[in-house]
Design an enzyme around this catalytic site. Structure first.
Site, PDB file in Angstrom:
ATOM      1  N   LYS A  19       0.791   2.899  -3.627  1.00 64.85           N
ATOM      2  CA  LYS A  19      -0.447   3.571  -3.848  1.00 64.85           C
ATOM      3  C   LYS A  19      -0.300   4.689  -3.816  1.00 64.85           C
ATOM      4  CE  LYS A  19      -3.063  -0.288  -3.134  1.00 64.85           C
ATOM      5  NZ  LYS A  19      -4.299  -0.901  -2.638  1.00 64.85           N
ATOM      6  N   ASP A  45      -4.807  -4.767 -10.834  1.00 60.73           N
ATOM      7  CA  ASP A  45      -4.292  -4.136  -9.905  1.00 60.73           C
ATOM      8  C   ASP A  45      -2.731  -4.542 -10.463  1.00 60.73           C
ATOM      9  OD1 ASP A  45      -6.228  -3.798  -7.777  1.00 60.73           O
ATOM     10  OD2 ASP A  45      -6.317  -5.646  -7.830  1.00 60.73           O
ATOM     11  N   CYS A  77       0.782  -1.298   0.002  1.00 68.08           N
ATOM     12  CA  CYS A  77       0.053  -0.105   0.331  1.00 68.08           C
ATOM     13  C   CYS A  77       0.324   0.783  -0.157  1.00 68.08           C
ATOM     14  CB  CYS A  77      -0.753   0.335   0.826  1.00 68.08           C
ATOM     15  SG  CYS A  77      -2.056  -1.372   0.862  1.00 68.08           S
ATOM     16  N   ASP A 110     -10.897  -8.673  -4.985  1.00 68.44           N
ATOM     17  CA  ASP A 110     -11.922  -7.559  -5.431  1.00 68.44           C
ATOM     18  C   ASP A 110     -13.190  -8.080  -6.578  1.00 68.44           C
ATOM     19  OD1 ASP A 110     -10.222  -6.014  -5.106  1.00 68.44           O
ATOM     20  OD2 ASP A 110      -8.863  -5.609  -6.933  1.00 68.44           O
ATOM     21  N   ASP A 124     -14.469  -1.526  -5.825  1.00 69.20           N
ATOM     22  CA  ASP A 124     -12.856  -2.542  -6.493  1.00 69.20           C
ATOM     23  C   ASP A 124     -13.132  -3.010  -8.275  1.00 69.20           C
ATOM     24  OD1 ASP A 124     -12.005  -2.282  -4.204  1.00 69.20           O
ATOM     25  OD2 ASP A 124     -14.193  -4.177  -3.369  1.00 69.20           O
TER      26      ASP A 124
END
Length: 115
Positions: free
Chosen positions: A19, A66, A16, A89, A49
């Site tokens: 991101k 992703d 994360c 997701d 998502d």
């Protein structure tokens, strides 16, 4: 022991931490408009998502993609983590997975690997 370099040596950030924040992402997408498709049930404007597209009555297609840098050095484990992330997701949208596409980016300096 593999002679391949550790995957995490090719990234400065992982997970994360790699991101874009919501503000930066909004700025990057500034001016990008979602065309009006009557069968589009969820697009990027709804911050879901995944995208949701109605194929016919009672059947919709859920699509997600992703991309994130390696968070572990083992390629097999990283593949498992990436697959679990993508599946989550799809499940978050209440859907059942039926197909997948895998994306991989290999830095040019890694092409000197020997098998």
């Amino acid at each position: 022991m593999s002679d391949s370099p550790a995957l995490t040596t090719y990234t400065r950030f992982s997970g994360c931490g790699a991101k874009l924040g919501p503000g930066v992402l909004d700025e990057a997408l500034c001016g990008l408009e979602q065309p009006a498709y009557p069968r589009l049930l969820a697009g990027f404007s709804s911050s879901e998502d995944a995208g949701l597209f109605l194929l016919d009555d009672g059947l919709a297609l859920v699509q997600t993609v992703d991309f994130f840098p390696p968070i572990v050095d083992d390629p097999f484990m990283f593949g498992r983590i990436a697959a679990a992330n993508a599946l989550s997701d799809v499940y978050a949208m209440g859907a059942r997975p039926s197909q997948l596409s895998a994306l991989s980016v290999i830095p040019s300096r890694a092409l000197a690997w020997t098998a």
